[in-house]
Design a protein around this motif. Structure first.
Motif, PDB file in Angstrom:
ATOM      1  N   LEU A 137       0.446  -1.257   0.077  1.00  0.00           N
ATOM      2  CA  LEU A 137      -0.110   0.811  -0.570  1.00  0.00           C
ATOM      3  C   LEU A 137       0.734   1.525  -0.086  1.00  0.00           C
ATOM      4  O   LEU A 137       2.079   1.625   0.381  1.00  0.00           O
ATOM      5  CB  LEU A 137      -0.502   0.062   1.172  1.00  0.00           C
ATOM      6  CG  LEU A 137      -1.729  -1.128   0.798  1.00  0.00           C
ATOM      7  CD1 LEU A 137      -3.098  -0.989   2.616  1.00  0.00           C
ATOM      8  CD2 LEU A 137      -2.290  -1.179  -0.307  1.00  0.00           C
TER       9      LEU A 137
ATOM     10  N   GLU B  39      -0.932   6.657  -1.189  1.00  0.00           N
ATOM     11  CA  GLU B  39      -2.532   7.684  -2.110  1.00  0.00           C
ATOM     12  C   GLU B  39      -3.033   6.553  -0.419  1.00  0.00           C
ATOM     13  O   GLU B  39      -4.557   7.095  -0.474  1.00  0.00           O
ATOM     14  CB  GLU B  39      -2.612   7.274  -3.150  1.00  0.00           C
ATOM     15  CG  GLU B  39      -1.730   9.042  -3.448  1.00  0.00           C
ATOM     16  CD  GLU B  39      -1.938   8.570  -5.315  1.00  0.00           C
ATOM     17  OE1 GLU B  39      -2.300   8.946  -5.886  1.00  0.00           O
ATOM     18  OE2 GLU B  39      -0.987   7.190  -6.041  1.00  0.00           O
ATOM     19  N   ASP B  40      -2.703   5.422  -0.830  1.00  0.00           N
ATOM     20  CA  ASP B  40      -3.411   4.407   0.209  1.00  0.00           C
ATOM     21  C   ASP B  40      -3.979   4.515   1.003  1.00  0.00           C
ATOM     22  O   ASP B  40      -5.357   4.724   2.354  1.00  0.00           O
ATOM     23  CB  ASP B  40      -3.322   3.043  -0.423  1.00  0.00           C
ATOM     24  CG  ASP B  40      -2.889   2.607  -2.463  1.00  0.00           C
ATOM     25  OD1 ASP B  40      -3.669   2.728  -2.911  1.00  0.00           O
ATOM     26  OD2 ASP B  40      -1.865   1.802  -2.085  1.00  0.00           O
TER      27      ASP B  40
ATOM     28  N   LEU C 274     -10.059   7.791  -4.534  1.00  0.00           N
ATOM     29  CA  LEU C 274      -8.797   6.951  -5.134  1.00  0.00           C
ATOM     30  C   LEU C 274      -9.175   5.823  -6.383  1.00  0.00           C
ATOM     31  O   LEU C 274      -8.278   5.837  -6.948  1.00  0.00           O
ATOM     32  CB  LEU C 274      -8.524   6.079  -4.184  1.00  0.00           C
ATOM     33  CG  LEU C 274      -7.677   4.756  -3.527  1.00  0.00           C
ATOM     34  CD1 LEU C 274      -6.061   5.995  -3.726  1.00  0.00           C
ATOM     35  CD2 LEU C 274      -7.092   4.204  -2.088  1.00  0.00           C
ATOM     36  N   TRP C 275     -10.414   5.777  -5.964  1.00  0.00           N
ATOM     37  CA  TRP C 275     -10.423   5.044  -7.307  1.00  0.00           C
ATOM     38  C   TRP C 275     -10.405   5.593  -8.749  1.00  0.00           C
ATOM     39  O   TRP C 275      -9.981   5.160  -9.683  1.00  0.00           O
ATOM     40  CB  TRP C 275     -11.859   4.557  -7.441  1.00  0.00           C
ATOM     41  CG  TRP C 275     -12.786   4.038  -8.169  1.00  0.00           C
ATOM     42  CD1 TRP C 275     -12.633   4.277  -9.776  1.00  0.00           C
ATOM     43  CD2 TRP C 275     -13.218   2.701  -8.314  1.00  0.00           C
ATOM     44  NE1 TRP C 275     -13.715   3.485 -10.758  1.00  0.00           N
ATOM     45  CE2 TRP C 275     -13.574   2.214  -9.407  1.00  0.00           C
ATOM     46  CE3 TRP C 275     -13.610   1.414  -7.458  1.00  0.00           C
ATOM     47  CZ2 TRP C 275     -14.426   0.711 -10.181  1.00  0.00           C
ATOM     48  CZ3 TRP C 275     -13.920  -0.117  -7.458  1.00  0.00           C
ATOM     49  CH2 TRP C 275     -14.567  -0.113  -8.765  1.00  0.00           C
TER      50      TRP C 275
ATOM     51  N   ARG D  50      -2.762   2.111 -11.048  1.00  0.00           N
ATOM     52  CA  ARG D  50      -3.353   2.933  -9.540  1.00  0.00           C
ATOM     53  C   ARG D  50      -4.612   2.077  -9.470  1.00  0.00           C
ATOM     54  O   ARG D  50      -5.247   2.891  -8.128  1.00  0.00           O
ATOM     55  CB  ARG D  50      -3.132   4.020  -9.420  1.00  0.00           C
ATOM     56  CG  ARG D  50      -2.482   4.789  -9.382  1.00  0.00           C
ATOM     57  CD  ARG D  50      -1.183   4.378  -7.989  1.00  0.00           C
ATOM     58  NE  ARG D  50      -2.446   5.186  -6.830  1.00  0.00           N
ATOM     59  CZ  ARG D  50      -2.631   3.648  -5.542  1.00  0.00           C
ATOM     60  NH1 ARG D  50      -1.537   3.286  -5.671  1.00  0.00           N
ATOM     61  NH2 ARG D  50      -3.170   4.352  -4.370  1.00  0.00           N
TER      62      ARG D  50
ATOM     63  N   PHE E 255      -7.442  -0.709  -7.906  1.00  0.00           N
ATOM     64  CA  PHE E 255      -8.074  -1.784  -7.431  1.00  0.00           C
ATOM     65  C   PHE E 255      -7.416  -2.363  -7.307  1.00  0.00           C
ATOM     66  O   PHE E 255      -6.733  -3.539  -6.485  1.00  0.00           O
ATOM     67  CB  PHE E 255      -9.349  -1.560  -6.893  1.00  0.00           C
ATOM     68  CG  PHE E 255      -8.906  -0.549  -6.006  1.00  0.00           C
ATOM     69  CD1 PHE E 255      -9.154  -0.748  -4.037  1.00  0.00           C
ATOM     70  CD2 PHE E 255      -9.679   0.524  -6.525  1.00  0.00           C
ATOM     71  CE1 PHE E 255      -9.240   0.212  -3.580  1.00  0.00           C
ATOM     72  CE2 PHE E 255      -9.615   2.198  -5.125  1.00  0.00           C
ATOM     73  CZ  PHE E 255      -9.886   2.242  -3.847  1.00  0.00           C
TER      74      PHE E 255
ATOM     75  N   ARG F 121      -5.033  -3.137  -1.878  1.00  0.00           N
ATOM     76  CA  ARG F 121      -6.482  -2.612  -1.777  1.00  0.00           C
ATOM     77  C   ARG F 121      -7.496  -3.343  -2.235  1.00  0.00           C
ATOM     78  O   ARG F 121      -7.856  -2.229  -1.655  1.00  0.00           O
ATOM     79  CB  ARG F 121      -5.578  -1.793  -3.734  1.00  0.00           C
ATOM     80  CG  ARG F 121      -4.281  -1.802  -3.635  1.00  0.00           C
ATOM     81  CD  ARG F 121      -4.019  -1.145  -5.367  1.00  0.00           C
ATOM     82  NE  ARG F 121      -2.998  -0.261  -5.302  1.00  0.00           N
ATOM     83  CZ  ARG F 121      -2.621   0.026  -5.669  1.00  0.00           C
ATOM     84  NH1 ARG F 121      -3.060  -0.106  -7.084  1.00  0.00           N
ATOM     85  NH2 ARG F 121      -0.898   0.614  -6.576  1.00  0.00           N
TER      86      ARG F 121
ATOM     87  N   LEU G 276      -7.955  -3.389   1.922  1.00  0.00           N
ATOM     88  CA  LEU G 276      -8.093  -1.988   2.277  1.00  0.00           C
ATOM     89  C   LEU G 276      -9.457  -1.248   2.011  1.00  0.00           C
ATOM     90  O   LEU G 276     -10.482  -1.291   2.803  1.00  0.00           O
ATOM     91  CB  LEU G 276      -7.293  -0.943   1.463  1.00  0.00           C
ATOM     92  CG  LEU G 276      -7.722   0.520   0.974  1.00  0.00           C
ATOM     93  CD1 LEU G 276      -7.463   1.173   2.431  1.00  0.00           C
ATOM     94  CD2 LEU G 276      -7.163   1.458   0.391  1.00  0.00           C
TER      95      LEU G 276
END
Length: 575
Positions: free
Chosen positions: A480, A483-484, A524-525, A534, A536, A548, A551
């Protein structure tokens, strides 16, 4: 223990060490010391005002004290760096592994993540709705019903035992009017053509009540004097209204633990007992009210009444508990009712419409007097809701008589939309409920935006299975990235939000938080739309995909937990 309470304990230990070293005086009051997220995220992960609030009573300089506190905080393994801002605010940045550990804590606690024990050992009575039993629930009752129910759930999440109570105002003149209205429908059911005169309840919801009365009593009371049927019709009609009210509230997922009757309260002599208690303590006396301010009405004359010394407890003037005819005033009956509630609870909360604002001081005074200050009592005022359809006011309901029923609204847009929407504003702020906007699929509709985040998260596992990705064993959370972990930092605030919202008695904070969390997830998506690495799901990188997904699952769990407090179900697919 949440991340924030854990660091509050770390800070306490640091202050203990400084006290032992003589840098702080003993028995220093630390009640105002906080550990919370900084207002500007660029300043770090946690901030404390310890030096600012302790320096003056300690007789030292805030900046100098901050330097000593910061030196000790830097030794904590979870802390990456400590900085002092301005005259003495302390900002901490935590190590990435601390946030990875919090992500594991979400998974470990699962449906209990965010629950607190702060309220343990406390019984809180939350009284809400308490509409007169004269008809079905309407949208004027809806907001208070949702706020009260969500608040009760929030307090339970904070560890308290909660009693959900509905006070049935079945002793006033309005229930006599209800009985007379039912008598007309009773005569109608027996074939008589009737017109509902001004002052009676015209709603068609009384038609089946009249039919039931006709079935039970036949024509026995058609021509009988009112004295023969009023009490009977009052009892039967109030019972029928309470069945209707319970059914309406059930559509919203609301179920009270206790329905308390004002008529039963008075029959049991509770107001007399409250008066005797207050007289014995010199808090009720026989006196004459002042003449009304301004122009005195011609028919006004001074009358001696039993008055409660509410002015001793912050009210503007003393208040009568009985009328000149000896019957109880609304205040006198309410005073006894709140005393009854206080026998079984440590704290009382009333959810009232904003039109009752003028009576808050006197009830607060009464509770303070009767419990001798032992019982915390809060009144939460709820503003009315304006119903719109595409910006235009909604027409009234013929069945209800002069209002839009709660049942009609819930059946049109659904329980979850109604409940969530009612919590998207502070309770004392004006609200518009537009039928078009509350079902709109856009970022501007919080209901949709939060539910869409949960549905997106649920879709990840289906898409992973379709891509042949299976995550077994522990996820490698070192994959991760910054950003995560930024989303993890937002997720970790949930337990703190629960505690602060419960302390403030403000369930709308949960809705606000969920919107922010959903926005963080969607952001984030969306990064993956421009940067495939980036996303998921990265088919060519199994480890990062599983990290991810881990997360995303944690975010989904927190959304479900927050929605559970609000009484809203988390959807897995959006239609």
């Amino acid at each position: 223990m949440t991340l924030y309470t854990r660091f509050a304990a770390h800070l306490d230990a640091v202050l203990d060490q400084l006290t032992s070293a003589g840098d702080l005086p003993p028995a220093l009051n630390r009640a105002a010391v906080t550990v919370e997220p900084p207002r500007d995220a660029s300043h770090g992960d946690l901030a404390t005002n310890a030096a600012m609030v302790l320096a003056k009573p300690a007789g030292t300089n805030p900046r100098a004290l901050a330097e000593k506190i910061a030196g000790q905080l830097r030794a904590i393994p979870e802390v990456a760096s400590v900085a002092i801002a301005g005259p003495g605010f302390i900002n901490m940045t935590l190590r990435d592994d601390t946030w990875r550990g919090e992500l594991e804590a979400v998974h470990a606690a699962a449906a209990d993540y965010g629950r607190s024990t702060k309220g343990q050992g406390t019984t809180i009575n939350v009284e809400y709705v308490s509409a007169n039993p004269t008809g079905p629930m309407h949208m004027g009752h809806c907001r208070g019903a949702v706020v009260g129910d969500a608040l009760a759930s929030l307090l339970e999440w904070n560890g308290a035992k909660v009693i959900r109570e509905y006070y049935v105002n079945d002793a006033g003149g309005q229930v006599d009017v209800l009985a007379r209205s039912a008598h007309l429908r009773y005569r109608e059911a027996l074939g008589e053509a009737v017109e509902i005169p001004e002052g009676l309840y015209p709603g068609e919801y009384l038609v089946p009540v009249g039919q039931a009365l006709a079935g039970e009593f036949g024509d026995r009371f058609v021509s009988a004097p009112e004295t023969e049927w009023l009490a009977t019709f009052r009892t039967h009609t109030v019972a029928a209204m309470l069945v209707m009210i319970r059914e309406d509230l059930a559509l919203l997922g609301i179920h009270h633990d206790l329905f308390s009757s004002e008529a039963e309260l008075q029959a049991a002599g509770k107001p007399e007992a409250a008066e005797a208690e207050l007289r014995a303590r010199g808090l009720v006396y026989d006196g004459v009210l002042e003449a009304p301010k301004g122009e005195t009405p011609e028919d006004w004359e001074p009358v001696e009444l039993p008055l409660f010394r509410s002015s001793q407890f912050g009210d503007d003037q003393d208040r009568p508990i009985r009328k000149s005819n000896g019957s109880w005033t609304y205040f006198g009956a309410d005073l006894a009712y709140h005393w009854q509630k206080a026998q079984n609870a440590d704290q009382l909360i009333d959810i009232w419409g904003a039109d009752h604002a003028g009576t808050v001081k006197r009830i607060v005074a009464a509770v303070q007097a009767l419990t001798e200050g032992r019982t915390r009592f809060d009144v939460k005022l709820v503003q009315m809701v304006r119903l719109l359809r595409g910006g235009e006011p909604v027409k009234m309901s013929k069945r209800a008589g002069n209002f839009v029923t709660l049942a009609d609204v819930v059946r049109e847009v659904g329980k979850d939309v109604v409940r969530f929407t009612m919590l998207t504003r502070k309770a004392d702020a004006q609200m518009d409920f537009d039928f078009a906007k509350v079902v709109e699929a856009s970022k501007d509709n919080p209901v949709f935006y939060v539910q869409y985040a949960h549905a997106r998260i649920h879709s990840l596992h289906r898409r992973a299975a379709e891509a042949g990705i299976a995550c077994t064993g522990a996820a490698d959370l070192s994959r991760l990235e910054t950003e995560d972990l930024g989303l993890v930092k937002l997720a970790a605030q949930f337990p703190r939000v629960v505690e602060t919202a419960a302390a403030a008695r403000e369930p709308h904070r949960i809705a606000f938080y969920l919107y922010d969390l959903a926005a963080g997830f969607h952001a984030l998506w969306n990064v993956g739309n421009d940067r495939p690495e980036r996303r998921f799901l990265v088919a060519e990188d199994h480890a990062v995909t599983c990290a991810r997904l881990y997360l995303a699952d944690a975010i989904g769990q927190i959304i479900r937990n927050g929605l559970a407090i609000m009484g809203v179900e988390a959807v897995e697919e959006m239609n």
